[in-house]
Each structure stands twice: as structure tokens, then as C-alpha cells.
Design an enzyme around this catalytic site. Structure first.
Site, short mmCIF file in Angstrom:
data_model
loop_
_atom_site.label_atom_id
_atom_site.label_comp_id
_atom_site.label_asym_id
_atom_site.label_seq_id
_atom_site.Cartn_x
_atom_site.Cartn_y
_atom_site.Cartn_z
N HIS A 84 0.74 -1.12 -0.14
CA HIS A 84 0.00 0.07 0.04
C HIS A 84 0.87 1.42 0.02
CE1 HIS A 84 -3.22 -2.88 2.20
NE2 HIS A 84 -3.37 -2.67 1.11
N LYS A 101 -16.26 -7.66 4.21
CA LYS A 101 -14.98 -8.33 5.33
C LYS A 101 -15.11 -8.07 6.42
CE LYS A 101 -11.44 -7.67 1.47
NZ LYS A 101 -10.44 -7.08 0.99
N ARG A 128 -2.25 -6.22 -8.57
CA ARG A 128 -0.99 -7.07 -8.36
C ARG A 128 -0.95 -8.04 -9.33
NH1 ARG A 128 -2.73 -8.23 -2.37
NH2 ARG A 128 -4.70 -8.36 -3.57
N SER A 164 -3.10 -7.78 2.97
CA SER A 164 -3.23 -7.78 4.28
C SER A 164 -3.24 -9.13 5.04
CB SER A 164 -4.48 -6.65 4.58
OG SER A 164 -4.34 -5.54 3.94
O1 PNS Z 1 -8.94 -2.77 0.00
P1 PNS Z 1 -10.05 -3.16 -0.87
O2 PNS Z 1 -10.95 -4.57 -0.02
O3 PNS Z 1 -9.81 -3.76 -2.03
O4 PNS Z 1 -10.94 -2.02 -0.63
C1 PNS Z 1 -12.33 -2.18 -1.24
C2 PNS Z 1 -12.93 -0.85 -1.38
C3 PNS Z 1 -13.13 -0.36 0.25
C4 PNS Z 1 -12.25 0.27 -1.94
C5 PNS Z 1 -14.51 -1.03 -1.73
O5 PNS Z 1 -15.20 -2.08 -1.20
C6 PNS Z 1 -15.39 0.09 -1.85
O6 PNS Z 1 -15.21 0.80 -2.52
N1 PNS Z 1 -16.52 0.12 -0.90
C7 PNS Z 1 -17.20 1.25 -0.44
C8 PNS Z 1 -18.65 1.09 -0.88
C9 PNS Z 1 -18.80 1.15 -2.42
O7 PNS Z 1 -18.95 2.03 -2.98
N2 PNS Z 1 -19.22 0.04 -3.10
C10 PNS Z 1 -19.54 0.05 -4.61
C11 PNS Z 1 -18.09 -0.07 -5.12
S1 PNS Z 1 -18.43 -0.75 -6.77
#
Ligand code: PNS
Length: 161
Positions: A17, A41, A90, A128
Site C-alpha cells: 500500500h 469483510k 497485483r 493484508s
Molecule cells: O482494499 P479493498 O478491500 O480492495 O477495498 C475495497 C473498497 C473499500 C475500496 C470497496 O469495497 C469500496 O469502494 N467500498 C465502498 C462502498 C462502495 O462504494 N461500493 C461500491 C463499489 S463498486
């Protein structure tokens, strides 16, 4: 001012990150690192811990701000007047999910683009989940997470002593 948003679960943040944050900070005037509550999660770390870790490990990068947020990413980015979402990629395995999210976010906010940065090769394996797993079993996370947050991660997760 060009503002980018780098969202993630950061449970916990890793060197992978940090690499993306450093590189993205050079592409925008301001980069907001947004620790988001991901409904899919269950978190090992609290939102306060995640934000504190991110702040400590990015304190030497002047144009980076750390925040937390719950709700729709597309709305948050609009509210922050940001022009792009930054995500790290990745492997091909990340692509399908990230592509889907990028398209969904574009649908919700058509002016919004998602910029993907390829991870550095040395962080290809890092996640993570892997950090949590190694830490829980008392393994060495020296090369996986920044020094500033290493001890706190071990104190919280290590179950071997
Ligand atoms: O580190 P991650 O798990 O890849 O992060 C995912 C994250 C938090 C960026 C994604 O789950 C997110 O954007 N959540 C917010 C809710 C939202 O907007 N959902 C629709 C996205 S398509």
C-alpha cells in the site's frame, strides 16, 4: 488542484500500500487515502487503528491526507472534488474484481476515472490477509509492513505468547 482518492480496507496497511501511496502522491496535487468500511469483510483492526497506522506511515509525504469513510465511494469522491480513484493491481486475479468496481463507480459517477498502478514486483505476493496470518502465528513481518506500525500489529494479532 488535482485530487486523487486511494480507497481500501487497509486491514492493516502494508509496504505494498505504501508503495502505491508514494507513487500516486506524485501524480496528484493531493492524495486522500480513504480507509473504507467494506461490508464484505470483517476487520481485524478498528477504523481508528487503520487511520492511525496510515497516518504514521505516510507522515513524511506532505501531500497525503488520511481519512475514514463509510458509504458509497463514488459519492465520497464527488464530495472531495477528486478527479480519480487510485487502485493497485497485483496479479490478473485482482483484475476482474477491480474492473467490475471501476465500471460500477463510473456508472454511479460518470466523470470519475479509476487509475490503476501496477504493484512493484517485490510486493506481488503481499496482502493484508497474508500479514494477518503471519502475525497471528508469530512470524516475521519485518519486510511486509512499515516499521512505524509493526509492533502494534504484532501486539494485536500475535497469538503465540
Ligand atoms: O482494499 P479493498 O478491500 O480492495 O477495498 C475495497 C473498497 C473499500 C475500496 C470497496 O469495497 C469500496 O469502494 N467500498 C465502498 C462502498 C462502495 O462504494 N461500493 C461500491 C463499489 S463498486
Amino acid at each position: 488542484m488535482r485530487i486523487g482518492v486511494y480507497p481500501g480496507s487497509f486491514d492493516p496497511a502494508t509496504y505494498g500500500h505504501l508503495d502505491i501511496i508514494r507513487r500516486a502522491s506524485r501524480l496528484f496535487d493531493k492524495l486522500i487515502v480513504a480507509a473504507m468500511i467494506n461490508g464484505e469483510k470483517k476487520s481485524a483492526f478498528t477504523m481508528e487503528e487503520k487511520v492511525d497506522f496510515l497516518k504514521r506511515m505516510t507522515q513524511d509525504i506532505p501531500n497525503v491526507e488520511v481519512e475514514s469513510f463509510s458509504g458509497l465511494l463514488a459519492d465520497y469522491v464527488r464530495e472531495k472534488k477528486a478527479c480519480a480513484i487510485v487502485k493497485g493491481l497485483r496479479a490478473v486475479s485482482d483484475f476482474e474484481y477491480e474492473f467490475q468496481m471501476a465500471l460500477a463507480n463510473k456508472k454511479l459517477n460518470p466523470e470519475l476515472d479509476t487509475v490503476f498502478l501496477m504493484t512493484e514486483q517485490k510486493y506481488l505476493f503481499l496482502s493484508s490477509t497474508i500479514v494477518r496470518d503471519i502475525a497471528r502465528h508469530g512470524g516475521d513481518i519485518t519486510e511486509l509492513v512499515p516499521e512505524e506500525i509493526r509492533e502494534d500489529i504484532m501486539n494485536k494479532l500475535d497469538q503465540t505468547n
